[in-house]
Design a protein around this motif. Structure first.
Motif, short mmCIF file in Angstrom:
data_model
loop_
_atom_site.label_atom_id
_atom_site.label_comp_id
_atom_site.label_asym_id
_atom_site.label_seq_id
_atom_site.Cartn_x
_atom_site.Cartn_y
_atom_site.Cartn_z
N ARG A 7 36.67 39.54 -7.90
CA ARG A 7 37.71 40.19 -7.88
C ARG A 7 38.77 39.80 -7.01
NH1 ARG A 7 36.87 45.24 -10.13
NH2 ARG A 7 34.91 45.80 -10.36
N SER A 8 40.08 39.86 -7.32
CA SER A 8 40.98 39.35 -6.35
C SER A 8 41.93 40.36 -5.97
CB SER A 8 41.90 38.09 -7.15
OG SER A 8 42.27 38.51 -8.43
N TYR A 9 42.73 40.09 -5.03
CA TYR A 9 43.73 41.08 -4.25
C TYR A 9 44.66 41.23 -5.35
CZ TYR A 9 47.07 42.90 -1.16
OH TYR A 9 47.76 43.81 -0.55
N LYS A 10 45.19 42.48 -5.25
CA LYS A 10 46.46 42.98 -6.07
C LYS A 10 47.37 43.62 -5.15
CE LYS A 10 43.86 43.33 -10.55
NZ LYS A 10 42.83 42.39 -10.22
N GLU A 11 48.58 43.39 -5.50
CA GLU A 11 49.65 44.04 -4.67
C GLU A 11 49.60 45.54 -4.31
OE1 GLU A 11 52.03 42.68 -2.37
OE2 GLU A 11 51.04 40.78 -2.77
N ALA A 12 49.02 46.05 -5.76
CA ALA A 12 48.76 47.37 -5.54
C ALA A 12 48.01 48.07 -4.40
CB ALA A 12 48.42 47.86 -7.06
N PHE A 13 46.93 47.14 -4.10
CA PHE A 13 45.96 47.60 -2.97
C PHE A 13 46.90 48.04 -1.70
CE2 PHE A 13 42.50 44.54 -4.94
CZ PHE A 13 42.32 45.65 -6.17
N THR A 19 45.76 44.56 2.76
CA THR A 19 46.34 43.36 2.44
C THR A 19 45.19 42.18 2.09
OG1 THR A 19 47.95 41.78 3.30
CG2 THR A 19 46.27 42.52 4.59
N LYS A 20 45.41 41.14 1.84
CA LYS A 20 44.67 40.18 1.51
C LYS A 20 44.26 39.25 2.81
CE LYS A 20 46.09 36.57 -0.86
NZ LYS A 20 46.59 36.03 -1.82
N GLU A 27 38.78 35.44 -0.70
CA GLU A 27 39.62 36.69 -0.63
C GLU A 27 38.91 37.93 -0.28
OE1 GLU A 27 42.08 37.36 -3.88
OE2 GLU A 27 43.66 35.73 -3.47
N LYS A 44 37.49 46.19 -4.76
CA LYS A 44 37.48 47.25 -6.01
C LYS A 44 38.25 48.43 -5.61
CE LYS A 44 33.60 49.08 -8.83
NZ LYS A 44 32.31 49.47 -8.77
N PRO A 45 39.15 48.54 -6.52
CA PRO A 45 39.98 49.79 -6.30
C PRO A 45 39.34 51.09 -5.69
CG PRO A 45 40.84 48.84 -8.10
CD PRO A 45 39.47 48.03 -7.64
#
Length: 116
Positions: A7-13, A19-20, A27, A44-45
């Motif tokens: 999984r990679s970081y998403k701005e929605a997190f 943050t990342k 990451e 994971k969301p």
């Protein structure tokens, strides 16, 4: 042995206060409220949301701008810490460079003193 889904970081997190953080090219999610870095398995969301609801329910109504300010403050603090570390390392190197000739002279004199 198979690896799980990467999984990679998403701005929605950021809506959950994450943050990342990059550690050795990996990451990881970092909480902007407590600065805690979670494991890559936590990227994971559902896990990020669970952490947020369990640990930070008091800020659940805050808007994304609140978390963005926290993220910016965290990044600035990390830059300042890195800069302070570099300055300290530089100061130590300079102090050692100034002291080294004196130490060598003391050692040289001790080695050549006649014993009584």
């Amino acid at each position: 042995m198979s690896q799980g889904k990467k999984r990679s970081y998403k701005e929605a997190f950021l809506q959950w206060g994450f943050t990342k953080f990059v550690d050795k090219s990996v990451e990881k999610p970092q909480c902007v409220l407590r600065n805690k870095v979670l494991t890559t398995e936590s990227m994971k969301p559902s896990k990020l949301k669970e952490h947020f609801e369990r640990s930070h329910s008091q800020v659940a109504e805050k808007d994304i701008a609140f978390f963005k300010r926290k993220e910016d403050a965290l990044k600035n603090a990390m830059k300042t810490k890195a800069r302070n570390r570099l300055n300290l390392e530089h100061d130590l190197r300079c102090a050692l460079a100034e002291t080294e000739p004196n130490i060598k002279e003391i050692v040289r004199k001790k080695q050549y003193q006649p014993s009584h």
